[in-house]
Design an enzyme around this catalytic site. Structure first.
Site, short mmCIF file in Angstrom:
data_model
loop_
_atom_site.label_atom_id
_atom_site.label_comp_id
_atom_site.label_asym_id
_atom_site.label_seq_id
_atom_site.Cartn_x
_atom_site.Cartn_y
_atom_site.Cartn_z
N SER A 417 -22.64 6.66 24.32
CA SER A 417 -22.70 6.88 23.17
C SER A 417 -22.51 8.35 22.53
O SER A 417 -21.84 8.49 21.43
CB SER A 417 -24.25 6.78 22.35
OG SER A 417 -24.70 5.45 22.50
N HIS A 438 -17.47 1.12 23.00
CA HIS A 438 -18.71 1.41 22.56
C HIS A 438 -19.32 0.40 21.56
O HIS A 438 -18.90 0.22 20.49
CB HIS A 438 -18.70 2.91 21.70
CG HIS A 438 -20.06 3.23 21.16
ND1 HIS A 438 -20.28 3.78 19.87
CD2 HIS A 438 -21.19 3.28 21.76
CE1 HIS A 438 -21.38 4.05 19.87
NE2 HIS A 438 -22.05 4.07 21.10
N GLU A 450 -15.99 0.39 19.16
CA GLU A 450 -15.21 1.63 19.02
C GLU A 450 -14.42 1.70 20.38
O GLU A 450 -15.07 1.49 21.46
CB GLU A 450 -15.96 2.77 18.80
CG GLU A 450 -16.47 2.97 17.46
CD GLU A 450 -17.23 4.05 17.20
OE1 GLU A 450 -17.29 4.65 16.26
OE2 GLU A 450 -18.00 4.52 18.12
N ASN A 488 -21.21 6.99 14.77
CA ASN A 488 -22.57 7.78 15.10
C ASN A 488 -22.31 9.10 14.50
O ASN A 488 -23.21 9.58 13.91
CB ASN A 488 -22.84 7.83 16.46
CG ASN A 488 -23.48 6.60 17.04
OD1 ASN A 488 -23.91 5.60 16.29
ND2 ASN A 488 -23.63 6.56 18.53
P1 NAI Z 1 -31.54 1.20 28.59
O1 NAI Z 1 -32.42 2.41 29.15
O2 NAI Z 1 -32.05 0.09 27.73
O3 NAI Z 1 -30.95 0.59 30.05
C1 NAI Z 1 -30.53 1.20 30.96
C2 NAI Z 1 -30.19 0.27 32.17
O4 NAI Z 1 -29.67 1.12 33.30
C3 NAI Z 1 -31.67 0.15 32.96
O5 NAI Z 1 -32.26 -0.98 32.86
C4 NAI Z 1 -31.58 0.93 33.97
O6 NAI Z 1 -32.39 0.34 35.26
C5 NAI Z 1 -30.09 0.78 34.62
N1 NAI Z 1 -29.53 1.86 35.52
C6 NAI Z 1 -29.74 3.17 35.28
N2 NAI Z 1 -29.03 3.91 36.30
C7 NAI Z 1 -28.56 2.67 37.11
C8 NAI Z 1 -27.80 2.70 38.08
N3 NAI Z 1 -27.05 3.82 38.74
N4 NAI Z 1 -27.30 1.51 38.61
C9 NAI Z 1 -27.34 0.40 38.01
N5 NAI Z 1 -28.47 0.66 36.75
C10 NAI Z 1 -29.01 1.69 36.33
O7 NAI Z 1 -30.31 1.81 27.88
P2 NAI Z 1 -29.43 1.34 26.48
O8 NAI Z 1 -30.09 1.62 25.25
O9 NAI Z 1 -28.97 -0.18 26.77
O10 NAI Z 1 -28.04 2.48 26.74
C11 NAI Z 1 -27.34 2.18 27.86
C12 NAI Z 1 -25.84 2.96 27.30
O11 NAI Z 1 -25.34 2.25 26.10
C13 NAI Z 1 -26.13 4.53 27.18
O12 NAI Z 1 -24.92 5.14 27.76
C14 NAI Z 1 -26.06 4.42 25.75
O13 NAI Z 1 -25.78 5.53 25.30
C15 NAI Z 1 -25.31 3.39 25.00
N6 NAI Z 1 -25.76 2.79 24.00
C16 NAI Z 1 -26.75 2.68 23.47
C17 NAI Z 1 -27.13 2.08 22.39
C18 NAI Z 1 -28.26 1.70 21.83
O14 NAI Z 1 -28.47 1.23 20.52
N7 NAI Z 1 -29.51 1.65 22.52
C19 NAI Z 1 -26.26 1.75 21.51
C20 NAI Z 1 -24.63 2.12 21.83
C21 NAI Z 1 -24.49 2.42 23.07
#
Ligand code: NAI
Length: 682
Positions: A417, A438, A450, A488
């Site tokens: 993001s 995105h 995006e 964003n």
């Molecule tokens: P989250 O914290 O819910 O999930 C991240 C997951 O990645 C976790 O299950 C974790 O165990 C796993 N993980 C971390 N490092 C890892 C690795 N090296 N190998 C394998 N798995 C790994 O995070 P979320 O909210 O899903 O965000 C993920 C990405 O999406 C981020 O880059 C965030 O900025 C982006 N994003 C989030 C949005 C939201 O509304 N939450 C919207 C758009 C983008």
């Protein structure tokens, strides 16, 4: 005359049945343009003169029968009397079909929507193929009108007032089986039997479908006012009469004329002509055309991936994987925590049940989604999407690990993001293969993606990213890699202003109410809770590093520090319980600040203007499309730039300057207003 038809074919078979097939020239989809309608008229005259045994209407296109009227022509009609004449002309053509001196059947496979369904209703019988692509409906309300080619009359007569109004007011399309249940169509058969079923209807000529007694009763003069009152109440819960007049006009039209067909046709022409030339319809048509413009950016033939590997089974990665499997991809889902995958599988089942309904299809989709804790899918995947923690080092380490394993030509996408793609790309030997995809939360609901490019992103990579977005039925918006990208970046000042207002003591509920009154689907305080306050904080901080006007209000940091991250932790600005947001009452006697809505909206508009100046997107159309589809910005206003123009550039600029005097520098008008004021931005 008919020899020169470009869009219709007339063919008579040995049984003296005429097959009239629509095949709109130079188009992948059949729509009822004025040319198509004029040709239909002359085709019908020719057919009537040949006295065939029967007439069958069909489509030569694989994707469907007719998608509706030609929306691009709507945009050019500005005069309501011109619109009324056009509709009356269409009425006369449809009457000609309805009054043909022979049995008529409409044979439907794929979509049959809007004007297409209205045409089908002029036939004596309708027969549909039973595949899941067959959809029948009246989506006109989404364009700020209601069916105008006689559909508001014929649907009521055929299936009864309540089911017909339900179809027209919701704009929802129904499956062939459901349409059969309502009486809208006469028969549903497998595609290979369609022709035979049409011929059988001609041979047997069963009695025409009629509404049940109960449904007929709803049309009685005495009950109509009562039903209309009830319907309006229901509709007001979803749409404001001034913002979205069409459903209210439709209910009045039905209430007044439902038992007077001649007058009803005339009033249909009058009402639809007025709606179609009104600002709501003009803006909704614009939004629809913007959507079509985004769709054309991706050509599915450019890239035909089959296997998607998603890394990170959190909120986003999990939902992206679920969505890709729903759309037919083989998906492997990797997470460093094996326990993260179980909840995703559960979420997948819930979504597939809702979307696919049939057990066989649900099972097939579930089979396509495979847990892959060891990441073995990376080597086989055509698309690898990274959605792990928002942390530069963690993401870069992962890229170093997986780059040597990637298949040649595989697309590598990040869902970050806020981290500049240039920074992430530093970990790669081939940064030209990295692109941002995105997605927005919730993935299954938010159509926009995006597509983030850097100076390094190769044209081939971009082409693939656009094509992939279309394969998974999302709208790709090209954006420059810059802090917050488009959506964003525009949302943040608006959300932060909402938090400032809340810190000043304005109840969150009141702030949300003001935004909804403007036309936003959800207020900013509730939105912040849903996005996650940690995410808002992280994006806000990234933006604040380079900007004086973005200050992170202490309140948001405070909530995050106490672990109140919004909906996901059950508490943020509001409490959330079992998926429901619990909003407190507005304290009695609280006086809303007069500039409440202005403070929210103008910060958003000012940021949009800044994004155009910064060339975050290439055109103002892209900006409007991105903000409508990425934030839900009041579609009836046609997008932020359209709203600025419609409401007056000078007026908005002055309102912004007034806010600067009252509230300080964060309301300083961006330099991007100058070209708008000088009328140099189209
Ligand atoms: P989250 O914290 O819910 O999930 C991240 C997951 O990645 C976790 O299950 C974790 O165990 C796993 N993980 C971390 N490092 C890892 C690795 N090296 N190998 C394998 N798995 C790994 O995070 P979320 O909210 O899903 O965000 C993920 C990405 O999406 C981020 O880059 C965030 O900025 C982006 N994003 C989030 C949005 C939201 O509304 N939450 C919207 C758009 C983008």
């Amino acid at each position: 005359m008919t020899d020169s038809l470009k869009n219709w074919h007339i063919e008579q078979d040995e049984n003296q049945i005429i097959w009239l097939t629509i095949d709109k020239a130079d188009s992948g989809t059949n729509v009822l343009s004025s040319e198509v309608l004029e040709e239909l008229d002359s085709a019908l005259v020719t057919i009537a003169s040949r006295h065939p045994k029967a007439l069958v209407l069909a489509s030569a296109k694989d994707n469907g029968f007719i998608a509706g009227a030609d929306v691009t022509e709507f945009a050019q009609i500005n005069d309501s009397s011109q619109a009324e004449q056009f509709i009356k002309k269409a009425h006369s053509i449809f009457f000609r079909l309805e009054n043909m001196n022979m049995p008529t059947v409409c044979m439907i496979k794929g979509f049959c929507l809007g004007g297409g369904l209205e045409l089908a209703l002029c036939c004596d019988y309708r027969v549909c193929s039973d595949d899941i692509t067959t959809k029948l409906g009246f989506p006109e309300v989404k364009l700020g009108i209601f069916p105008g080619f006689g559909g508001s009359v014929r649907s009521v007569n055929l299936i009864g007032s309540l089911p017909a109004l339900n179809m027209m007011l919701t704009g929802r399309a129904m499956s062939a089986r459901f349409a059969k249940k309502t009486g809208l169509i006469d028969n549903v058969v497998p595609q290979r039997h369609l022709k035979r079923a049409a011929i059988q209807l001609i041979e047997t000529r069963p009695a025409k479908s009629q509404p049940s007694f109960i449904h007929k009763m709803a049309t009685f003069g005495l009950v109509r006012p009562l039903i209309a009152h009830f319907m309006k109440k229901m509709v007001s819960g979803k749409a404001h009469k001034k913002q979205y007049p069409a459903p209210f006009v439709l209910i009045d039209h039905w209430k007044k004329y439902a038992d007077m067909p001649t007058e009803m046709y005339l009033n249909e022409a009058r009402s639809v002509a007025q709606l179609i030339t009104g600002s709501t319809s003009k803006n909704l048509v614009r939004v629809y055309l913007l959507q079509e413009q985004l769709k054309t950016l991706g050509n599915k033939k450019d890239f035909t991936p089959r296997h998607v590997h998603v890394i990170g089974a959190g909120i986003m990665g999990g939902d992206i994987a679920i969505w890709c499997a729903l759309k037919g991809f083989q998906v492997t889902l990797q997470d460093q925590r094996a326990e993260a995958i179980g909840p995703v599988i559960k979420r997948a089942h819930t979504l597939y049940k809702k979307k696919l309904k049939s057990t066989a299809l649900i099972n097939e989709a579930m089979d396509r989604l495979q847990p892959d804790t060891h990441g073995t899918g990376v080597k086989r995947a055509d698309v690898v999407i990274e959605a792990i923690f928002e942390n530069i080092e963690v993401k870069q380490n992962l890229y170093r690990e997986i780059e040597p394993l990637l298949k040649k030509g595989a697309l590598l996408a990040t869902n970050t993001s806020s981290i500049p793609l240039e920074t992430l790309g530093e970990a790669l030997k081939q940064p030209d293969r990295l692109v941002g995809l995105h997605f927005f939360n919730p993935v299954s609901f938010m159509q926009l993606v995006e597509v983030v490019k850097t100076e390094n992103t190769s044209p081939t990579t971009l082409k693939k990213a656009f094509a992939f977005s279309r394969h998974i039925d999302r709208l790709p918006l090209p954006v420059k890699s810059s802090p917050g990208f488009l959506v964003n970046r525009v949302l943040m000042p608006y959300l932060m202003e909402a938090v400032v207002l809340e810190s000043e003591g304005v109840p969150g509920v009141l702030i949300d109410k003001a935004a909804k009154k403007f036309g936003m689907p959800m207020g900013p305080i509730e939105l912040a809770d849903i996005v996650g306050l940690d995410i808002c904080l992280s994006v806000g901080k990234i933006l604040a590093q380079t900007r004086d006007d973005i200050k992170i209000p202490g309140r948001i940091q405070q909530l995050v520090d106490s672990g109140h991250l919004g909906k996901k932790t059950g508490r943020g600005f509001y409490a959330h319980y079992k998926g429901r947001t619990i909003k407190p009452e507005i304290p009695t006697g609280f006086h809303e600040p007069a500039d409440l809505a202005g403070r929210l909206v103008l910060r958003l508009l000012n940021e949009c203007v800044a994004c155009i100046r910064d060339e975050v997107v290439e055109t103002t159309d892209f900006l409007d499309a991105g903000i409508v589809y990425g934030t839900g910005f009041a579609p009836f206003r046609g997008g932020p730039v359209q709203h600025i123009k419609n409401s007056g550039v000078e007026k908005q600029f002055k309102a912004l300057s007034d806010l600067e005097i009252r509230h300080g520098k964060r309301f300083i008008a961006d330099d991007g207003w100058q070209p708008l004021l000088n009328n140099k931005i189209s």
